[in-house]
Design an enzyme around this catalytic site. Structure first.
Site, PDB file in Angstrom:
ATOM      1  N   LYS A  45      -1.674   5.202  -7.550  1.00 14.15           N
ATOM      2  CA  LYS A  45      -1.270   4.853  -6.191  1.00 14.15           C
ATOM      3  C   LYS A  45      -1.664   6.007  -5.267  1.00 14.15           C
ATOM      4  CE  LYS A  45       0.904   3.002  -2.664  1.00 14.15           C
ATOM      5  NZ  LYS A  45       0.306   1.863  -1.963  1.00 14.15           N
ATOM      6  N   CYS A 130      -5.811   3.113   4.822  1.00 13.15           N
ATOM      7  CA  CYS A 130      -4.535   2.381   4.746  1.00 13.15           C
ATOM      8  C   CYS A 130      -4.168   1.858   6.134  1.00 13.15           C
ATOM      9  CB  CYS A 130      -3.419   3.281   4.219  1.00 13.15           C
ATOM     10  SG  CYS A 130      -1.834   2.381   4.215  1.00 13.15           S
TER      11      CYS A 130
END
Ligand code: SIN
Length: 312
Positions: A45, A130
């Protein structure tokens, strides 16, 4: 059947792996991906310097008929040290991608300095894409900022580094980002992250389906496949040959994996469908891919990679 790939001196016995964000937040999840006989690697992650809880829930939603997903997770992660601890202790033959996504240039440079100084011998993914942190635009849509961070990073960074990109939608933007990326000794680019800031509505309640950002979130799964393929193809056409491509987006079948490779992908990541289906997705996708290759008379992905035909 040869279903392998290489990035620099890293060899991958399978071309599939998870996309950062799915099944990779905890050590147990990372272990699950590594333990699959059908993954070639694992990516962590995307880490921030400190642990983050991420955005309020509900922050992930699966559309009907496997159309796709929308998420606004907001980079929930256990923090840089947790993933550094994991990769330091892990004994595995598979390459590990250590993904980072600082909330500022300084965050990213600090984490890269720590990776450079560490014993970590895998690959590093700098996530510049992101879409889900309120108030923080996607860095890779700012071409000057992208060039600036890569210039500062490569002034000291010597390990195999790649970038995770958002989708681009204009031919001129493909040209512009490729011209910047080609200036640097990148090991790979990963394309695409989710299509940022989509909006999905529940027809029963006339309500958005996720809470953060008033319902705006990154789209993944089936509906993003065409955009993902376009980005893989456009970047493969424009980047130096030694910059490898990780194709991500819209993979739900073996044919989708095949199409990514046809467009030039070296490795293929699975995000939404891994979340929907679980770890068994890798076996199904590889089996379907191998069947397509066999039917077409191919014995290796090298015979397919980048071989997309156009109409004369
Ligand atoms: C998220 O955590 O919001 C998704 C991560 C990403 O899009 O890079």
């Amino acid at each position: 059947m040869q279903l392998t790939a290489a990035i620099q001196n890293f060899n991958f016995d399978h071309i599939l792996l998870n996309a950062a964000g799915v099944m990779c937040q905890t050590k147990e999840e990372l272990d699950t991906v590594l333990a699959s006989n059908y993954t070639g690697a694992v990516v962590t992650k995307s880490a921030t310097p400190a642990l983050r809880e991420g955005n309020p829930t509900p922050r992930y939603y699966e559309m009907a008929q496997n159309l796709g997903t929308i998420n606004s997770m907001g980079l929930p992660n256990a923090g840089f040290d947790y993933y550094m601890d994991y990769v330091s202790q892990k004994q595995t033959d598979k390459p590990i991608f250590f993904s980072i996504a600082g909330l500022s240039k300084q965050d990213n440079l600090d984490m890269l300095r720590r990776l450079e100084a560490s014993d970590f011998g895998g690959l590093i993914e700098l996530n510049l894409s992101c879409p889900n942190v309120p108030g923080k635009p996607q860095t890779a849509y700012d071409f000057e900022a992208t060039e600036a961070i890569l210039t500062e990073a490569f002034a000291f960074f010597t390990k195999p580094l790649g970038v995770k990109l958002p989708p681009y939608f204009d031919i001129v933007h493909f040209d512009m980002i490729a011209a910047i990326l080609n200036k640097f000794p990148l090991a790979f680019v990963n394309t695409i992250n989710s299509i940022g800031n989509g909006l999905v509505i529940d027809p029963e309640t006339d309500t958005v389906v996720i809470k953060p950002k008033a319902g705006f979130g990154g789209l993944g799964g089936t509906i993003v496949k065409a955009t993902a393929l376009a980005n893989v193809r456009a970047l493969r056409d424009r980047l130096r040959d030694d910059i490898k491509i990780i194709g991500t987006g819209g993979v739900t079948t073996g044919r989708d994996v095949y199409d990514h490779v046809l467009c030039g992908a070296d490795l293929v990541e699975v995000g939404s469908q891994l979340a929907v289906e679980g770890i068994g997705v890798f076996e199904r996708l590889e089996t379907e891919l191998a069947a397509i290759l066999a039917e077409k008379g191919f014995t290796s992905l090298d015979q397919v990679r980048g071989q997309l035909k156009t109409i004369a």
